[in-house]
Scaffold this motif. Structure first.
Motif, PDB file in Angstrom:
ATOM      1  N   MET A  17       0.736  -1.581  -0.231  1.00 51.73           N
ATOM      2  CA  MET A  17      -0.146  -0.209  -0.147  1.00 51.73           C
ATOM      3  C   MET A  17       0.167   0.744  -0.017  1.00 51.73           C
ATOM      4  SD  MET A  17      -3.159   0.498   2.424  1.00 51.73           S
ATOM      5  CE  MET A  17      -3.329   2.467   3.596  1.00 51.73           C
ATOM      6  N   ALA A  18       1.736   1.304   1.190  1.00 48.46           N
ATOM      7  CA  ALA A  18       2.674   2.156   0.915  1.00 48.46           C
ATOM      8  C   ALA A  18       3.640   2.715  -0.697  1.00 48.46           C
ATOM      9  CB  ALA A  18       3.651   2.259   1.680  1.00 48.46           C
ATOM     10  N   SER A  19       4.031   1.989  -0.816  1.00 48.59           N
ATOM     11  CA  SER A  19       5.006   1.467  -2.319  1.00 48.59           C
ATOM     12  C   SER A  19       3.575   2.392  -3.216  1.00 48.59           C
ATOM     13  CB  SER A  19       5.337   0.616  -2.967  1.00 48.59           C
ATOM     14  OG  SER A  19       4.396  -0.246  -3.574  1.00 48.59           O
ATOM     15  N   THR A  20       1.908   1.598  -3.639  1.00 48.49           N
ATOM     16  CA  THR A  20       0.882   2.844  -4.854  1.00 48.49           C
ATOM     17  C   THR A  20       0.637   3.713  -3.740  1.00 48.49           C
ATOM     18  OG1 THR A  20       0.088   0.351  -3.950  1.00 48.49           O
ATOM     19  CG2 THR A  20      -1.698   2.683  -4.535  1.00 48.49           C
ATOM     20  N   ALA A  21       1.559   4.167  -2.522  1.00 50.27           N
ATOM     21  CA  ALA A  21       1.389   5.535  -2.451  1.00 50.27           C
ATOM     22  C   ALA A  21       2.072   7.071  -3.192  1.00 50.27           C
ATOM     23  CB  ALA A  21       1.203   6.477  -0.471  1.00 50.27           C
ATOM     24  N   ALA A  22       3.319   5.686  -3.226  1.00 48.09           N
ATOM     25  CA  ALA A  22       4.777   7.010  -3.217  1.00 48.09           C
ATOM     26  C   ALA A  22       4.411   6.590  -5.304  1.00 48.09           C
ATOM     27  CB  ALA A  22       5.344   5.893  -3.315  1.00 48.09           C
ATOM     28  N   ASP A  23       4.641   5.497  -5.778  1.00 51.04           N
ATOM     29  CA  ASP A  23       4.065   5.855  -7.129  1.00 51.04           C
ATOM     30  C   ASP A  23       2.845   6.749  -7.918  1.00 51.04           C
ATOM     31  OD1 ASP A  23       6.151   3.640  -7.236  1.00 51.04           O
ATOM     32  OD2 ASP A  23       4.122   1.669  -6.902  1.00 51.04           O
ATOM     33  N   SER A  24       1.909   6.628  -6.849  1.00 46.25           N
ATOM     34  CA  SER A  24       0.935   7.901  -7.239  1.00 46.25           C
ATOM     35  C   SER A  24       0.992   9.912  -7.144  1.00 46.25           C
ATOM     36  CB  SER A  24      -0.884   7.131  -6.432  1.00 46.25           C
ATOM     37  OG  SER A  24      -0.348   7.601  -5.122  1.00 46.25           O
ATOM     38  N   GLY A  25       2.407   9.028  -6.355  1.00 45.72           N
ATOM     39  CA  GLY A  25       2.498  10.424  -5.760  1.00 45.72           C
ATOM     40  C   GLY A  25       3.407  10.998  -7.613  1.00 45.72           C
ATOM     41  N   ARG A  27       3.296  14.816   4.516  1.00 44.42           N
ATOM     42  CA  ARG A  27       2.520  15.517   5.820  1.00 44.42           C
ATOM     43  C   ARG A  27       2.325  13.879   6.665  1.00 44.42           C
ATOM     44  NH1 ARG A  27      -3.422  15.002   5.764  1.00 44.42           N
ATOM     45  NH2 ARG A  27      -2.853  14.507   3.167  1.00 44.42           N
ATOM     46  N   LEU A  28       2.243  14.183   8.183  1.00 47.30           N
ATOM     47  CA  LEU A  28       2.168  13.376   9.131  1.00 47.30           C
ATOM     48  C   LEU A  28       0.817  13.710   9.331  1.00 47.30           C
ATOM     49  CD1 LEU A  28       5.139  14.213   9.430  1.00 47.30           C
ATOM     50  CD2 LEU A  28       5.228  12.686  11.241  1.00 47.30           C
ATOM     51  N   ARG A  29       0.332  12.577   9.557  1.00 42.26           N
ATOM     52  CA  ARG A  29      -1.561  12.420  10.427  1.00 42.26           C
ATOM     53  C   ARG A  29      -1.409  11.598  11.438  1.00 42.26           C
ATOM     54  NH1 ARG A  29      -5.988  12.418   6.626  1.00 42.26           N
ATOM     55  NH2 ARG A  29      -5.522   9.935   6.383  1.00 42.26           N
ATOM     56  N   GLY A  30      -2.079  11.515  12.672  1.00 49.73           N
ATOM     57  CA  GLY A  30      -1.977  10.238  13.354  1.00 49.73           C
ATOM     58  C   GLY A  30      -0.821  10.105  14.515  1.00 49.73           C
ATOM     59  N   MET A  31       0.024  11.197  15.060  1.00 53.15           N
ATOM     60  CA  MET A  31       0.472  11.341  15.690  1.00 53.15           C
ATOM     61  C   MET A  31       0.213  11.540  17.173  1.00 53.15           C
ATOM     62  SD  MET A  31       3.860  13.981  14.588  1.00 53.15           S
ATOM     63  CE  MET A  31       2.913  15.498  13.874  1.00 53.15           C
ATOM     64  N   PRO A  32       0.572  10.276  18.303  1.00 58.30           N
ATOM     65  CA  PRO A  32       0.593  11.309  19.726  1.00 58.30           C
ATOM     66  C   PRO A  32      -0.116  12.907  20.184  1.00 58.30           C
ATOM     67  CG  PRO A  32       2.163   9.722  19.669  1.00 58.30           C
ATOM     68  CD  PRO A  32       2.084  10.068  18.058  1.00 58.30           C
ATOM     69  N   MET A  76       4.364   5.638  16.366  1.00 58.99           N
ATOM     70  CA  MET A  76       5.141   6.304  17.390  1.00 58.99           C
ATOM     71  C   MET A  76       4.565   6.550  18.201  1.00 58.99           C
ATOM     72  SD  MET A  76       5.294  10.846  16.640  1.00 58.99           S
ATOM     73  CE  MET A  76       6.421  10.958  15.266  1.00 58.99           C
ATOM     74  N   GLY A  77       5.168   5.915  19.131  1.00 63.34           N
ATOM     75  CA  GLY A  77       4.457   5.886  20.739  1.00 63.34           C
ATOM     76  C   GLY A  77       3.688   4.664  20.512  1.00 63.34           C
ATOM     77  N   ASN A  78       2.328   4.335  20.950  1.00 61.50           N
ATOM     78  CA  ASN A  78       2.067   3.753  20.578  1.00 61.50           C
ATOM     79  C   ASN A  78       0.293   4.542  19.542  1.00 61.50           C
ATOM     80  OD1 ASN A  78      -0.189   6.161  22.006  1.00 61.50           O
ATOM     81  ND2 ASN A  78      -1.039   4.502  23.301  1.00 61.50           N
ATOM     82  N   ARG A  79       0.883   5.356  18.547  1.00 67.11           N
ATOM     83  CA  ARG A  79      -0.369   5.420  17.048  1.00 67.11           C
ATOM     84  C   ARG A  79       0.477   5.076  16.069  1.00 67.11           C
ATOM     85  NH1 ARG A  79      -4.326  10.008  18.491  1.00 67.11           N
ATOM     86  NH2 ARG A  79      -4.394   9.471  16.374  1.00 67.11           N
ATOM     87  N   TYR A  80      -0.512   5.264  15.283  1.00 68.07           N
ATOM     88  CA  TYR A  80       0.736   4.464  14.163  1.00 68.07           C
ATOM     89  C   TYR A  80       0.244   6.208  13.078  1.00 68.07           C
ATOM     90  CZ  TYR A  80      -3.963   4.001  11.107  1.00 68.07           C
ATOM     91  OH  TYR A  80      -5.274   3.828  10.784  1.00 68.07           O
ATOM     92  N   ILE A  81       1.261   6.072  12.409  1.00 67.13           N
ATOM     93  CA  ILE A  81       1.045   6.866  12.137  1.00 67.13           C
ATOM     94  C   ILE A  81       0.946   7.099  10.153  1.00 67.13           C
ATOM     95  CG2 ILE A  81       2.944   9.441  10.731  1.00 67.13           C
ATOM     96  CD1 ILE A  81       2.330   8.961  13.683  1.00 67.13           C
ATOM     97  N   GLU A  82       0.621   7.887   9.529  1.00 67.83           N
ATOM     98  CA  GLU A  82       0.264   7.993   8.058  1.00 67.83           C
ATOM     99  C   GLU A  82       0.690   9.163   7.574  1.00 67.83           C
ATOM    100  OE1 GLU A  82      -4.274   6.179   7.323  1.00 67.83           O
ATOM    101  OE2 GLU A  82      -3.894   8.515   8.400  1.00 67.83           O
ATOM    102  N   LEU A  83       1.591   8.567   6.626  1.00 67.72           N
ATOM    103  CA  LEU A  83       2.663   9.553   5.274  1.00 67.72           C
ATOM    104  C   LEU A  83       1.737  10.254   4.316  1.00 67.72           C
ATOM    105  CD1 LEU A  83       6.119   8.276   6.415  1.00 67.72           C
ATOM    106  CD2 LEU A  83       4.410  10.190   7.669  1.00 67.72           C
ATOM    107  N   PHE A  84       2.062  11.068   4.339  1.00 71.60           N
ATOM    108  CA  PHE A  84       1.458  11.251   2.373  1.00 71.60           C
ATOM    109  C   PHE A  84       2.098  12.266   2.429  1.00 71.60           C
ATOM    110  CE2 PHE A  84      -1.504  11.068   5.534  1.00 71.60           C
ATOM    111  CZ  PHE A  84      -2.713   9.877   4.596  1.00 71.60           C
TER     112      PHE A  84
END
Length: 86
Positions: free
Chosen positions: A1-9, A17-22, A75-83
């Protein structure tokens, strides 16, 4: 899934951009998360909303590599989404 995000960019940038940080994350926490990647000096910005931020890298290759390798990492107890930031 991450490679798809990279390829589509098709307009890949040197900024992610980071989302979901503590909610109590600091710039130091973000720097540790991206240890081993070339983060630009002053490239970590927290916000605009709690749990979000942006990171600018020294080059687009490190930004792409970080996206592929760290998307959905914890990061801590939360997973980080990157875009790619537009």
């Amino acid at each position: 899934m991450a490679s798809t995000a990279a390829d589509s960019g098709g307009g890949a940038s040197d900024c992610l951009r980071l989302r979901g940080m503590p909610f109590n994350s600091t710039e130091g926490d973000v720097a540790s998360f991206f240890k081993g990647y070339a983060v630009a000096s002053g490239g970590i910005k927290m916000g605009p909303q709690v749990g979000q931020g942006t990171v600018r890298f020294s080059n687009t290759d490190d930004a792409r590599r970080a996206l592929v390798n760290l998307n959905h990492s914890y990061m801590g107890n939360r997973y980080i989404e990157l875009f790619f930031a537009s």
